[in-house]
Design a protein around this motif. Structure first.
Motif, PDB file in Angstrom:
ATOM      1  N   PRO A   1       0.801  -1.226   0.000  1.00 40.00           N
ATOM      2  CA  PRO A   1       0.000   0.000   0.000  1.00 40.00           C
ATOM      3  C   PRO A   1       0.837   1.281   0.000  1.00 40.00           C
ATOM      4  CG  PRO A   1      -0.144  -1.093   2.127  1.00 40.00           C
ATOM      5  CD  PRO A   1       0.618  -2.009   1.221  1.00 40.00           C
ATOM      6  N   THR A   2       2.079   1.214   0.470  1.00 33.22           N
ATOM      7  CA  THR A   2       2.890   2.426   0.495  1.00 33.22           C
ATOM      8  C   THR A   2       3.447   2.782  -0.886  1.00 33.22           C
ATOM      9  OG1 THR A   2       4.872   1.200   1.130  1.00 33.22           O
ATOM     10  CG2 THR A   2       3.551   2.126   2.910  1.00 33.22           C
ATOM     11  N   HIS A   3       3.375   1.841  -1.824  1.00 35.78           N
ATOM     12  CA  HIS A   3       3.853   2.091  -3.178  1.00 35.78           C
ATOM     13  C   HIS A   3       2.753   1.877  -4.214  1.00 35.78           C
ATOM     14  CE1 HIS A   3       7.652   1.193  -0.950  1.00 35.78           C
ATOM     15  NE2 HIS A   3       7.947   2.350  -1.515  1.00 35.78           N
ATOM     16  N   SER A   4       1.513   2.061  -3.796  1.00 35.31           N
ATOM     17  CA  SER A   4       0.363   1.873  -4.677  1.00 35.31           C
ATOM     18  C   SER A   4      -0.638   2.995  -4.430  1.00 35.31           C
ATOM     19  CB  SER A   4      -0.314   0.525  -4.389  1.00 35.31           C
ATOM     20  OG  SER A   4       0.585  -0.543  -4.578  1.00 35.31           O
ATOM     21  N   GLU A   5      -1.454   3.280  -5.439  1.00 39.41           N
ATOM     22  CA  GLU A   5      -2.530   4.257  -5.259  1.00 39.41           C
ATOM     23  C   GLU A   5      -3.667   3.944  -6.216  1.00 39.41           C
ATOM     24  OE1 GLU A   5      -0.624   8.067  -5.950  1.00 39.41           O
ATOM     25  OE2 GLU A   5      -1.208   8.041  -8.046  1.00 39.41           O
ATOM     26  N   VAL A   6      -4.872   4.292  -5.773  1.00 35.97           N
ATOM     27  CA  VAL A   6      -6.078   4.065  -6.566  1.00 35.97           C
ATOM     28  C   VAL A   6      -6.811   5.389  -6.663  1.00 35.97           C
ATOM     29  CG1 VAL A   6      -8.296   2.864  -6.655  1.00 35.97           C
ATOM     30  CG2 VAL A   6      -6.255   1.668  -5.817  1.00 35.97           C
ATOM     31  N   GLN A   7      -7.038   5.845  -7.895  1.00 37.37           N
ATOM     32  CA  GLN A   7      -7.709   7.127  -8.067  1.00 37.37           C
ATOM     33  C   GLN A   7      -8.794   7.039  -9.133  1.00 37.37           C
ATOM     34  OE1 GLN A   7      -5.028   9.680 -11.132  1.00 37.37           O
ATOM     35  NE2 GLN A   7      -4.192   9.614  -9.079  1.00 37.37           N
ATOM     36  N   PHE A   8      -9.657   8.037  -9.102  1.00 31.87           N
ATOM     37  CA  PHE A   8     -10.694   8.172 -10.118  1.00 31.87           C
ATOM     38  C   PHE A   8     -10.770   9.638 -10.505  1.00 31.87           C
ATOM     39  CE2 PHE A   8     -12.672   8.542  -5.979  1.00 31.87           C
ATOM     40  CZ  PHE A   8     -13.463   9.678  -6.097  1.00 31.87           C
ATOM     41  N   LYS A   9     -11.225   9.877 -11.720  1.00 31.93           N
ATOM     42  CA  LYS A   9     -11.355  11.241 -12.232  1.00 31.93           C
ATOM     43  C   LYS A   9     -12.743  11.403 -12.826  1.00 31.93           C
ATOM     44  CE  LYS A   9      -6.451  11.833 -13.283  1.00 31.93           C
ATOM     45  NZ  LYS A   9      -6.149  12.998 -12.480  1.00 31.93           N
ATOM     46  N   VAL A  10     -13.344  12.558 -12.542  1.00 34.79           N
ATOM     47  CA  VAL A  10     -14.683  12.842 -13.046  1.00 34.79           C
ATOM     48  C   VAL A  10     -14.731  14.312 -13.470  1.00 34.79           C
ATOM     49  CG1 VAL A  10     -15.584  13.343 -10.723  1.00 34.79           C
ATOM     50  CG2 VAL A  10     -17.165  12.681 -12.547  1.00 34.79           C
ATOM     51  N   LYS A  11     -15.406  14.560 -14.581  1.00 38.65           N
ATOM     52  CA  LYS A  11     -15.563  15.937 -15.056  1.00 38.65           C
ATOM     53  C   LYS A  11     -16.553  16.668 -14.154  1.00 38.65           C
ATOM     54  CE  LYS A  11     -13.323  16.581 -19.030  1.00 38.65           C
ATOM     55  NZ  LYS A  11     -12.342  17.650 -19.194  1.00 38.65           N
ATOM     56  N   HIS A  12     -16.195  17.903 -13.789  1.00 37.71           N
ATOM     57  CA  HIS A  12     -17.068  18.759 -12.998  1.00 37.71           C
ATOM     58  C   HIS A  12     -17.441  19.958 -13.852  1.00 37.71           C
ATOM     59  CE1 HIS A  12     -17.997  21.881  -9.917  1.00 37.71           C
ATOM     60  NE2 HIS A  12     -18.742  20.885  -9.495  1.00 37.71           N
ATOM     61  N   LEU A  13     -18.729  20.182 -14.023  1.00 40.57           N
ATOM     62  CA  LEU A  13     -19.265  21.252 -14.866  1.00 40.57           C
ATOM     63  C   LEU A  13     -18.794  21.125 -16.315  1.00 40.57           C
ATOM     64  CD1 LEU A  13     -18.901  24.286 -12.437  1.00 40.57           C
ATOM     65  CD2 LEU A  13     -20.963  22.956 -12.928  1.00 40.57           C
ATOM     66  N   MET A  14     -18.240  19.936 -16.636  1.00 45.13           N
ATOM     67  CA  MET A  14     -17.766  19.605 -17.981  1.00 45.13           C
ATOM     68  C   MET A  14     -16.603  20.496 -18.438  1.00 45.13           C
ATOM     69  SD  MET A  14     -19.703  17.158 -17.936  1.00 45.13           S
ATOM     70  CE  MET A  14     -19.270  16.327 -19.443  1.00 45.13           C
ATOM     71  N   ILE A  15     -15.972  21.223 -17.494  1.00 48.92           N
ATOM     72  CA  ILE A  15     -14.850  22.087 -17.869  1.00 48.92           C
ATOM     73  C   ILE A  15     -13.558  21.752 -17.127  1.00 48.92           C
ATOM     74  CG2 ILE A  15     -16.289  24.021 -18.626  1.00 48.92           C
ATOM     75  CD1 ILE A  15     -15.666  25.348 -15.866  1.00 48.92           C
ATOM     76  N   THR A  16     -13.670  21.071 -15.980  1.00 51.49           N
ATOM     77  CA  THR A  16     -12.473  20.670 -15.238  1.00 51.49           C
ATOM     78  C   THR A  16     -12.654  19.242 -14.738  1.00 51.49           C
ATOM     79  OG1 THR A  16     -13.356  21.545 -13.164  1.00 51.49           O
ATOM     80  CG2 THR A  16     -11.875  22.999 -14.423  1.00 51.49           C
ATOM     81  N   THR A  17     -11.559  18.665 -14.300  1.00 53.93           N
ATOM     82  CA  THR A  17     -11.589  17.297 -13.798  1.00 53.93           C
ATOM     83  C   THR A  17     -11.231  17.299 -12.323  1.00 53.93           C
ATOM     84  OG1 THR A  17     -10.987  16.429 -15.957  1.00 53.93           O
ATOM     85  CG2 THR A  17     -10.573  15.006 -14.064  1.00 53.93           C
ATOM     86  N   VAL A  18     -12.033  16.589 -11.541  1.00 52.47           N
ATOM     87  CA  VAL A  18     -11.755  16.406 -10.112  1.00 52.47           C
ATOM     88  C   VAL A  18     -11.181  15.004  -9.936  1.00 52.47           C
ATOM     89  CG1 VAL A  18     -12.805  16.160  -7.827  1.00 52.47           C
ATOM     90  CG2 VAL A  18     -13.554  17.995  -9.369  1.00 52.47           C
ATOM     91  N   THR A  19     -10.109  14.907  -9.158  1.00 48.37           N
ATOM     92  CA  THR A  19      -9.473  13.622  -8.878  1.00 48.37           C
ATOM     93  C   THR A  19      -9.773  13.216  -7.442  1.00 48.37           C
ATOM     94  OG1 THR A  19      -7.684  14.140 -10.412  1.00 48.37           O
ATOM     95  CG2 THR A  19      -7.267  12.387  -8.814  1.00 48.37           C
ATOM     96  N   GLY A  20     -10.127  11.956  -7.282  1.00 49.92           N
ATOM     97  CA  GLY A  20     -10.351  11.403  -5.953  1.00 49.92           C
ATOM     98  C   GLY A  20      -9.517  10.150  -5.773  1.00 49.92           C
ATOM     99  N   TYR A  21      -9.301   9.796  -4.524  1.00 47.34           N
ATOM    100  CA  TYR A  21      -8.502   8.630  -4.168  1.00 47.34           C
ATOM    101  C   TYR A  21      -9.265   7.768  -3.183  1.00 47.34           C
ATOM    102  CZ  TYR A  21      -4.588  11.315  -6.005  1.00 47.34           C
ATOM    103  OH  TYR A  21      -3.762  12.039  -6.822  1.00 47.34           O
ATOM    104  N   PHE A  22      -8.951   6.485  -3.192  1.00 47.08           N
ATOM    105  CA  PHE A  22      -9.349   5.605  -2.102  1.00 47.08           C
ATOM    106  C   PHE A  22      -8.085   5.371  -1.308  1.00 47.08           C
ATOM    107  CE2 PHE A  22     -12.692   4.815  -5.178  1.00 47.08           C
ATOM    108  CZ  PHE A  22     -13.810   4.925  -4.362  1.00 47.08           C
ATOM    109  N   LYS A  23      -8.070   5.810  -0.060  1.00 46.81           N
ATOM    110  CA  LYS A  23      -6.873   5.714   0.775  1.00 46.81           C
ATOM    111  C   LYS A  23      -6.696   4.309   1.348  1.00 46.81           C
ATOM    112  CE  LYS A  23      -5.533  10.031   0.561  1.00 46.81           C
ATOM    113  NZ  LYS A  23      -4.283  10.407  -0.053  1.00 46.81           N
ATOM    114  N   THR A  24      -7.799   3.564   1.492  1.00 46.57           N
ATOM    115  CA  THR A  24      -7.729   2.210   2.036  1.00 46.57           C
ATOM    116  C   THR A  24      -8.259   1.239   0.987  1.00 46.57           C
ATOM    117  OG1 THR A  24      -8.134   3.082   4.251  1.00 46.57           O
ATOM    118  CG2 THR A  24      -8.411   0.718   3.952  1.00 46.57           C
ATOM    119  N   PHE A  25      -7.376   0.353   0.533  1.00 45.18           N
ATOM    120  CA  PHE A  25      -7.748  -0.624  -0.487  1.00 45.18           C
ATOM    121  C   PHE A  25      -6.849  -1.842  -0.329  1.00 45.18           C
ATOM    122  CE2 PHE A  25      -4.663   2.291  -2.218  1.00 45.18           C
ATOM    123  CZ  PHE A  25      -3.711   1.461  -2.781  1.00 45.18           C
TER     124      PHE A  25
END
Length: 179
Positions: free
Chosen positions: A10-34
């Motif tokens: 887990p210290t050398h791994s990451e899980v993220q997702f990206k979603v368009k907000h207002l169709m003009i920018t992208t917000v990135t999110g993470y799952f910290k526990t996986f």
């Protein structure tokens, strides 16, 4: 020969997702526990995987905005109270090139399970300075959030969609071979 078990580092791994907000920018999110657990029949051949299981704790979602995270955990989106885990069970690792593959499996979000295929780039296998054998992967894919019951939607006064339906998935996964 017994199957070889691999667990996520887990210290050398990451899980993220990206979603368009207002169709003009992208917000990135993470799952910290996986967690990721893989069993292969052959030591360094992931096409021989007999088990590939990924889970993410919905309560560990982090988009760098506490109010948004709380909304994502609510019944409008992930409904963490009733569906605390996202789960992907891989059923086929299909090599498509020297270092590329497609991973086919079933993704469960909010109690809805759908077949999903993600692209995998195999980074290789090395022995780290501590003598541990590690394998690296970059995983990318796309899903439609509404297919998994994440149907909350809003429209601005000007008619713009607030959150896109398409979610881009990206993970950097380092696995450690178990003794």
């Amino acid at each position: 020969m017994a199957n070889v078990r691999w667990l996520v580092d887990p210290t050398h791994s990451e899980v993220q997702f990206k979603v368009k907000h207002l169709m003009i920018t992208t917000v990135t999110g993470y799952f910290k526990t996986f967690n990721v657990e893989v069993e292969t029949e052959k030591e360094d051949d992931f096409t021989s995987a007999s088990s590939i299981i990924f889970t993410a704790n919905v309560d560990s979602i982090d988009t760098n905005n506490e109010q948004r995270d709380t909304h994502l955990k609510s019944a409008d989106f992930f409904d963490a109270e009733n569906h605390g885990e996202i789960r992907f069970v891989g059923n086929r690792y299909e090599k498509t090139g020297d270092d590329s593959a497609k991973l086919h499996g079933d993704l469960t979000i909010r109690g809805t399970t759908k077949p999903v295929t993600v692209n995998v780039e195999f980074g290789g296998i090395v022995v780290d300075p501590y003598g541990q054998t590690k394998a690296g992967f970059t995983v990318e894919g796309k899903i439609n959030r509404k297919e998994f019951g994440l149907t909350w939607s809003a429209v601005t006064e000007a008619g713009s969609v607030v959150v896109s339906d398409e979610i881009k998935l990206h993970a950097e996964i380092q696995l450690v071979k178990q003794g």
